[in-house]
Design a protein around this motif. Structure first.
Motif, PDB file in Angstrom:
ATOM      1  N   ARG A 186       0.834  -1.209   0.000  1.00 41.31           N
ATOM      2  CA  ARG A 186       0.000   0.000   0.000  1.00 41.31           C
ATOM      3  C   ARG A 186       0.869   1.260   0.000  1.00 41.31           C
ATOM      4  N   THR A 187       2.007   1.215   0.701  1.00 39.27           N
ATOM      5  CA  THR A 187       2.919   2.361   0.708  1.00 39.27           C
ATOM      6  C   THR A 187       3.351   2.698  -0.712  1.00 39.27           C
ATOM      7  N   LEU A 188       3.745   1.691  -1.449  1.00 40.24           N
ATOM      8  CA  LEU A 188       4.217   1.905  -2.817  1.00 40.24           C
ATOM      9  C   LEU A 188       3.077   2.323  -3.742  1.00 40.24           C
ATOM     10  N   GLU A 189       1.891   1.799  -3.472  1.00 39.63           N
ATOM     11  CA  GLU A 189       0.716   2.204  -4.251  1.00 39.63           C
ATOM     12  C   GLU A 189       0.421   3.684  -4.040  1.00 39.63           C
ATOM     13  N   ILE A 190       0.478   4.120  -2.796  1.00 39.27           N
ATOM     14  CA  ILE A 190       0.243   5.535  -2.488  1.00 39.27           C
ATOM     15  C   ILE A 190       1.308   6.410  -3.142  1.00 39.27           C
ATOM     16  N   ALA A 191       2.569   5.971  -3.067  1.00 39.23           N
ATOM     17  CA  ALA A 191       3.644   6.741  -3.700  1.00 39.23           C
ATOM     18  C   ALA A 191       3.367   6.920  -5.190  1.00 39.23           C
ATOM     19  N   GLY A 192       2.900   5.849  -5.834  1.00 39.31           N
ATOM     20  CA  GLY A 192       2.566   5.948  -7.255  1.00 39.31           C
ATOM     21  C   GLY A 192       1.429   6.919  -7.509  1.00 39.31           C
ATOM     22  N   GLU A 193       0.433   6.904  -6.638  1.00 40.73           N
ATOM     23  CA  GLU A 193      -0.691   7.830  -6.791  1.00 40.73           C
ATOM     24  C   GLU A 193      -0.255   9.281  -6.585  1.00 40.73           C
ATOM     25  N   LEU A 194       0.701   9.492  -5.699  1.00 41.77           N
ATOM     26  CA  LEU A 194       1.217  10.842  -5.474  1.00 41.77           C
ATOM     27  C   LEU A 194       2.015  11.334  -6.681  1.00 41.77           C
ATOM     28  N   VAL A 195       2.766  10.433  -7.295  1.00 41.33           N
ATOM     29  CA  VAL A 195       3.471  10.794  -8.533  1.00 41.33           C
ATOM     30  C   VAL A 195       2.456  11.155  -9.613  1.00 41.33           C
ATOM     31  N   ALA A 196       1.388  10.376  -9.720  1.00 43.69           N
ATOM     32  CA  ALA A 196       0.338  10.671 -10.693  1.00 43.69           C
ATOM     33  C   ALA A 196      -0.323  12.016 -10.414  1.00 43.69           C
ATOM     34  N   ALA A 197      -0.344  12.415  -9.120  1.00 39.00           N
ATOM     35  CA  ALA A 197      -0.954  13.695  -8.732  1.00 39.00           C
ATOM     36  C   ALA A 197      -0.009  14.876  -8.909  1.00 39.00           C
ATOM     37  N   GLY A 198       1.252  14.606  -9.267  1.00 41.35           N
ATOM     38  CA  GLY A 198       2.153  15.722  -9.558  1.00 41.35           C
ATOM     39  C   GLY A 198       3.463  15.745  -8.814  1.00 41.35           C
TER      40      GLY A 198
END
Length: 338
Positions: A186-198
């Motif tokens: 989940r940590t890595l999933e969130i990191a990916g979502e944050l990259v997608a957010a900018g």
């Protein structure tokens, strides 16, 4: 309002609704994090403040230590003012305390928290003493940044590139660049979502890890020049004296992250950085791997932290503190091997 009640929640029951209700009724909110701030404390402090301001709340950001130069690129970091700059009569009705196992960790900023202030305590330290009126403690989370992200998602807050950067810094630094065991899928999933957010991973990593001042590099060199190994090279000890700071022309905050060098060595399973404060007092940072519980050692001296990353203060000279810590770490290794 929850004032005068004590509500505690774990990872399995995140109190999203309760937090939202407190925010709804709040007028002036203090957002504070711990002394000697790191990426998680600063990133979450700024991200939470951004959210609260976006929904129309009056927010005061407070600190009780200098901000390490590596984090001065963070969005709105200059809004975090030192506690001594505020009027002593300043009043709040609500306080968010982030990444602090106890209220003392915010330093003199605690002077502004009176008995009638609703305290929301959000943390991932296993030794948090549930000091808030509303306590959300998730010791399985990699960082408070991860927890704040989950709250923002629960309230459908649109995460801007600036907030994404702040939360990415929080998670990146508190996972040791996604290296610690607390790094979950989940940590890595969130990191990916944050990259997608900018969030820009290269820009952030370069600023935090590869943009040191000359004084920082000189300080690192002096500390590493005195590196010591004990217990069959399983323990690594680093010492930082006030003389080193003086000669390097470095601020104390430039030692942030130095303790991590102790685990860069083959065969080392635990390490310590002893930082001289006065001739009779030191701050100790501890790191470990392979099951050495350094938070338990730190707790013996009034400190705490995580299983593999902790710290404390000792009323001993630099030399004596080093001897004491090496003895404690040696005992922990021996106990594990029995």
């Amino acid at each position: 309002m929850i004032q005068n009640n004590r509500l505690s929640f774990t990872s399995s029951t995140p109190p999203f609704g309760e937090i939202t209700e407190v925010i709804k009724n709040a007028r002036r909110i203090l957002v504070a994090s711990h002394i000697d701030p790191d990426g998680d404390s600063l990133g979450t402090q700024l991200a939470m403040a951004e959210y609260l301001q976006d929904i129309g709340k009056e927010v005061i950001l407070m600190r009780d230590s200098e901000i390490p130069s590596k984090y001065t690129f963070l969005h709105n970091v200059d809004q975090i003012s030192h506690s001594e700059n505020f009027d002593r009569e300043l009043k709040f009705d609500t306080a968010f305390i982030l990444e602090c196992p106890n209220i003392a960790r915010i330093g003199k900023a605690s002077d502004y928290i009176t008995d009638d202030v609703n305290i929301i305590n959000i943390d991932h330290h296993q030794d948090n003493n549930a000091f808030g009126h509303l306590n959300w403690i998730n010791n399985t989370a990699s960082s408070v940044g991860e927890m704040i992200y989950e709250y923002f998602k629960s309230v459908s807050y649109k995460i801007t590139p600036a907030v994404a950067e702040l939360l990415y810094v929080a998670i990146l630094t508190d996972t040791g660049r996604f290296r610690y065991r607390s790094t979950s899928p989940r940590t890595l999933e969130i990191a990916g979502e944050l990259v997608a957010a900018g969030a820009d991973p290269q820009l952030i990593c370069d600023n935090v890890y590869y943009n040191m001042k000359p004084s920082s590099m000189i300080l690192i060199g002096k500390v590493l020049n005195g590196i010591k190994f004990y217990h069959g090279n399983q323990i690594c000890l680093l010492e930082l004296s006030n003389k080193m700071l003086e000669v390097s022309k470095a601020d104390r905050s430039e030692s942030d992250g130095l303790v991590d060098y102790t685990l860069f060595n083959d065969g080392v399973i635990t390490g310590a950085l002893i930082k001289e404060i006065t001739k009779d007092s030191c701050k100790v940072s501890l790191r470990s791997k392979n099951g050495i519980h350094v938070a338990a050692i730190a707790a013996e001296y009034g400190g705490g932290g995580h299983f593999n990353a902790a710290g404390c203060s000792m009323n001993l000279s630099l030399e004596k503190a080093g001897e004491e810590i090496v003895r404690k770490l040696s005992e922990a290794i021996d106990a594990q091997n029995e």
